[in-house]
Write a protein that holds these residues in place. Structure first.
Motif, PDB file in Angstrom:
ATOM      1  N   MET A   1      -5.861 -27.299 -49.799  1.00 58.90           N
ATOM      2  CA  MET A   1      -6.259 -28.593 -50.203  1.00 58.90           C
ATOM      3  C   MET A   1      -6.851 -29.317 -48.752  1.00 58.90           C
ATOM      4  N   ALA A   2      -6.400 -28.627 -47.753  1.00 59.19           N
ATOM      5  CA  ALA A   2      -6.927 -29.048 -46.434  1.00 59.19           C
ATOM      6  C   ALA A   2      -8.442 -28.858 -46.093  1.00 59.19           C
ATOM      7  N   LYS A   3      -8.919 -28.160 -46.803  1.00 62.73           N
ATOM      8  CA  LYS A   3     -10.420 -27.878 -46.908  1.00 62.73           C
ATOM      9  C   LYS A   3     -11.081 -28.816 -47.338  1.00 62.73           C
ATOM     10  N   LEU A   4     -10.442 -29.802 -48.252  1.00 60.10           N
ATOM     11  CA  LEU A   4     -11.265 -30.715 -48.891  1.00 60.10           C
ATOM     12  C   LEU A   4     -11.626 -32.010 -47.769  1.00 60.10           C
ATOM     13  N   PRO A   5     -12.558 -32.719 -48.177  1.00 60.20           N
ATOM     14  CA  PRO A   5     -12.719 -33.895 -47.284  1.00 60.20           C
ATOM     15  C   PRO A   5     -11.692 -34.975 -47.623  1.00 60.20           C
ATOM     16  N   GLU A   6     -11.412 -35.531 -46.535  1.00 57.33           N
ATOM     17  CA  GLU A   6     -10.086 -36.563 -46.699  1.00 57.33           C
ATOM     18  C   GLU A   6     -10.552 -37.630 -47.627  1.00 57.33           C
ATOM     19  N   SER A   7     -11.649 -37.896 -47.847  1.00 58.28           N
ATOM     20  CA  SER A   7     -12.056 -39.118 -48.781  1.00 58.28           C
ATOM     21  C   SER A   7     -11.685 -38.627 -50.273  1.00 58.28           C
ATOM     22  N   LEU A   8     -11.674 -37.354 -50.393  1.00 57.15           N
ATOM     23  CA  LEU A   8     -11.431 -36.857 -51.977  1.00 57.15           C
ATOM     24  C   LEU A   8      -9.746 -36.505 -51.900  1.00 57.15           C
ATOM     25  N   LEU A   9      -9.039 -36.904 -50.963  1.00 55.81           N
ATOM     26  CA  LEU A   9      -7.602 -36.771 -51.045  1.00 55.81           C
ATOM     27  C   LEU A   9      -6.907 -37.891 -50.645  1.00 55.81           C
ATOM     28  N   SER A  10      -7.387 -38.983 -50.645  1.00 56.55           N
ATOM     29  CA  SER A  10      -6.737 -40.306 -50.757  1.00 56.55           C
ATOM     30  C   SER A  10      -5.628 -40.715 -51.778  1.00 56.55           C
ATOM     31  N   GLY A  11      -6.128 -40.252 -52.935  1.00 58.90           N
ATOM     32  CA  GLY A  11      -5.252 -40.525 -54.299  1.00 58.90           C
ATOM     33  C   GLY A  11      -4.144 -39.618 -54.153  1.00 58.90           C
ATOM     34  N   ALA A  12      -4.249 -38.524 -53.440  1.00 59.41           N
ATOM     35  CA  ALA A  12      -3.174 -37.506 -53.578  1.00 59.41           C
ATOM     36  C   ALA A  12      -1.881 -37.844 -52.716  1.00 59.41           C
ATOM     37  N   SER A  13      -1.954 -38.750 -51.851  1.00 57.38           N
ATOM     38  CA  SER A  13      -0.905 -39.345 -51.047  1.00 57.38           C
ATOM     39  C   SER A  13      -0.811 -40.809 -51.055  1.00 57.38           C
ATOM     40  N   ALA A  14      -1.562 -41.487 -52.011  1.00 51.74           N
ATOM     41  CA  ALA A  14      -1.481 -42.807 -52.342  1.00 51.74           C
ATOM     42  C   ALA A  14      -0.003 -43.211 -52.538  1.00 51.74           C
ATOM     43  N   PRO A  15       0.636 -44.403 -52.114  1.00 58.15           N
ATOM     44  CA  PRO A  15       1.945 -44.864 -52.669  1.00 58.15           C
ATOM     45  C   PRO A  15       1.980 -44.989 -54.365  1.00 58.15           C
ATOM     46  N   ALA A  16       3.252 -44.428 -54.587  1.00 66.39           N
ATOM     47  CA  ALA A  16       3.421 -44.626 -56.340  1.00 66.39           C
ATOM     48  C   ALA A  16       3.836 -46.025 -56.196  1.00 66.39           C
ATOM     49  N   LYS A  17       3.338 -46.788 -57.347  1.00 69.56           N
ATOM     50  CA  LYS A  17       3.681 -47.954 -57.447  1.00 69.56           C
ATOM     51  C   LYS A  17       5.189 -48.292 -57.859  1.00 69.56           C
ATOM     52  N   HIS A  18       5.857 -48.156 -57.093  1.00 68.96           N
ATOM     53  CA  HIS A  18       7.396 -48.386 -57.452  1.00 68.96           C
ATOM     54  C   HIS A  18       7.946 -48.759 -56.024  1.00 68.96           C
ATOM     55  N   GLY A  19       8.121 -50.262 -55.741  1.00 69.22           N
ATOM     56  CA  GLY A  19       8.750 -50.639 -54.919  1.00 69.22           C
ATOM     57  C   GLY A  19      10.374 -50.121 -54.454  1.00 69.22           C
ATOM     58  N   LEU A  20      10.746 -49.849 -53.226  1.00 69.55           N
ATOM     59  CA  LEU A  20      11.776 -49.191 -52.847  1.00 69.55           C
ATOM     60  C   LEU A  20      12.158 -49.698 -51.538  1.00 69.55           C
ATOM     61  N   ALA A  21      13.372 -50.083 -51.264  1.00 69.31           N
ATOM     62  CA  ALA A  21      13.992 -50.296 -49.973  1.00 69.31           C
ATOM     63  C   ALA A  21      15.521 -49.914 -50.085  1.00 69.31           C
ATOM     64  N   VAL A  22      16.083 -49.451 -48.853  1.00 68.51           N
ATOM     65  CA  VAL A  22      17.478 -48.966 -49.150  1.00 68.51           C
ATOM     66  C   VAL A  22      18.247 -49.501 -47.791  1.00 68.51           C
ATOM     67  N   GLU A  23      19.543 -49.685 -48.293  1.00 67.56           N
ATOM     68  CA  GLU A  23      20.506 -50.065 -47.328  1.00 67.56           C
ATOM     69  C   GLU A  23      21.521 -48.915 -46.819  1.00 67.56           C
ATOM     70  N   LEU A  24      21.836 -48.727 -45.494  1.00 69.00           N
ATOM     71  CA  LEU A  24      22.568 -47.594 -45.131  1.00 69.00           C
ATOM     72  C   LEU A  24      23.815 -48.273 -44.138  1.00 69.00           C
ATOM     73  N   ASN A  25      24.962 -47.711 -44.161  1.00 69.55           N
ATOM     74  CA  ASN A  25      25.873 -48.187 -43.279  1.00 69.55           C
ATOM     75  C   ASN A  25      25.953 -47.277 -42.130  1.00 69.55           C
ATOM     76  N   PRO A  26      26.545 -47.683 -40.893  1.00 69.73           N
ATOM     77  CA  PRO A  26      26.448 -47.209 -39.527  1.00 69.73           C
ATOM     78  C   PRO A  26      26.795 -45.571 -39.498  1.00 69.73           C
ATOM     79  N   GLN A  27      27.564 -45.155 -40.692  1.00 67.74           N
ATOM     80  CA  GLN A  27      27.731 -43.583 -40.617  1.00 67.74           C
ATOM     81  C   GLN A  27      26.539 -42.887 -41.569  1.00 67.74           C
ATOM     82  N   GLY A  28      25.450 -43.673 -42.020  1.00 70.78           N
ATOM     83  CA  GLY A  28      24.377 -42.860 -42.608  1.00 70.78           C
ATOM     84  C   GLY A  28      24.675 -42.759 -44.070  1.00 70.78           C
ATOM     85  N   GLN A  29      25.687 -43.665 -44.642  1.00 73.83           N
ATOM     86  CA  GLN A  29      25.862 -43.450 -46.083  1.00 73.83           C
ATOM     87  C   GLN A  29      24.843 -44.413 -46.671  1.00 73.83           C
TER      88      GLN A  29
END
Length: 386
Positions: free
Chosen positions: A314-342
């Motif tokens: 995959m690394a041999k391919l031009p970057e222009s052909l790979l943008s779709g492979a790492s494009a963000p999924a259309k799923h919004g997400l944010a998370v909240e963690l406590n001070p202990q990492g839970q």
């Protein structure tokens, strides 16, 4: 010998063209196939520009099972605050409660709110001529900025820009990304990668190129606290400033560097196996950490990490052909963690009206959402009701 004539058919344009024989068609098809196969063989024989490292990522958390990862619609009702910045990577507020955010074209915007809390028209505060990502005000009212292209900057209230640091140990700061400021004025910030830019090739290589840095405003010196981070991204101090967090986006984890106590100068994993690429980290008044997840897990990326051969191809391919492979999924997400990492709770937009989340910042009863190129545009917010 009798004369022979080539039968012809009339084309739609009225031009007589010779009819190709089946034999000639077969020869042409075989020739094209041979050229194609030769191209594939040459492509496979060309050495890959990287030597990928194998890594088996843990199974991603399920959004269907009961628990803090369970899917909901908490981000789906997000209200647009301003669409002036197309890609508001990070969001911060001044003492008057005005919102500041940067855009990928170098401009930093300021948004005031009226007495009812409604946002006013965004105004340009400054232009770094680079790509401002992280921004936080220091105790003197200066806006401290990590700029991808310029390094660590300080912008005074009138908009004048000063470069604080663009080198460390005689080498460039390659990609200054995010930051937090301690009570003593020390600035902790990430240098994402010595690649100097976001590239699919680094994801495929799966090797650590990021660093956590510290700038001392008294000595004006920058030091390296941590090296070998997998795409060092968001940075946030704990409420007691006994540790600082840095997101390692490509390994779905947050790393903790101890600043005080018996573990001072050491690091460990604060939170791992997140459901996607963690981006920026902010801390709220409770001491909890909010993390924007730029994209939920991409199965192809995990598959590629398990197969260095595939990653090398995959690394041999031009970057222009790979943008779709790492494009963000259309799923919004944010998370909240406590001070202990839970994990306390996850906030979703499964319909993908708001996605590519980089920042989730709690302020005055709202959760403000920032995004990066590839995701939704503009600053959004939702009420902090649980």
């Amino acid at each position: 010998m009798p004369n022979t004539q080539v039968r012809s058919v009339k084309s739609p344009e009225g031009v007589n063209r010779p009819k190709r024989s089946p034999r000639k068609v077969r020869i042409l098809g075989l020739s094209l196939l041979a050229v194609l196969l030769l191209g594939v063989i040459i492509f496979l024989l060309i050495p890959s520009p990287i030597e990928p490292a194998k890594w088996s990522a843990p199974t991603a958390p399920s959004f269907e099972e009961a628990g803090p990862w369970k899917q909901n619609n908490k981000l789906s009702s997000a209200q647009l605050v301003t669409d002036a910045p197309k890609s508001p990577e990070f969001i911060t507020f001044d003492k008057e409660g005005q919102l500041y955010t940067g855009d990928s074209d170098g401009k930093i915007y300021k948004v005031a709110f009226d007495a009812e809390g409604s946002p006013q028209k965004a105004k340009v505060f400054a232009d770094t001529k680079g790509t401002p990502n992280g921004l936080i005000f220091d105790a003197n009212g200066n806006l401290i900025v990590t700029d991808v292209k310029k390094g660590l900057l300080s912008i005074n209230p009138s908009g004048s820009i000063e470069v604080l640091a663009n080198q460390v140990d005689g080498k460039p700061i390659y990609l200054a990304n995010e930051l937090d400021i301690a009570k003593d004025g020390s600035i902790y910030f990430s240098d994402t990668s010595n690649y100097g830019r976001v590239t699919f090739r680094e994801i495929a290589e799966n090797k650590p190129h990021g660093r956590l840095l510290k700038y001392d405003p008294l000595t004006k010196q920058t030091t390296v606290l941590l090296e070998g981070l997998y795409f060092a991204n968001g940075v946030a101090l704990s409420a007691d400033e006994d540790f600082v967090l840095v997101a390692e986006s490509y390994h779905y984890q947050l790393t903790r560097y101890w600043l005080k106590g018996s573990k001072k100068g050491t690091s460990d994993i604060f939170a791992d196996n997140l459901a996607g690429f963690p981006d920026n980290i902010t801390r709220d008044e409770q001491g909890h950490f909010w993390v924007g997840i730029f994209t939920t897990r991409i199965s192809f990326i995990d598959q590629m990490h398990r197969s260095p051969w595939l990653a090398g191809i995959m690394a041999k391919l031009p970057e222009s052909l790979l943008s779709g492979a790492s494009a963000p999924a259309k799923h919004g997400l944010a998370v909240e963690l406590n001070p202990q990492g839970q994990l306390i709770e996850s906030w979703h937009d499964p319909e993908g009206s708001l996605y590519g989340v980089t920042t989730a910042a709690s302020d005055n009863g709202y959760l403000y959402i920032g995004t990066a190129p590839g995701g939704s545009r503009g600053v959004h917010r939702v009420l902090l009701t649980k």
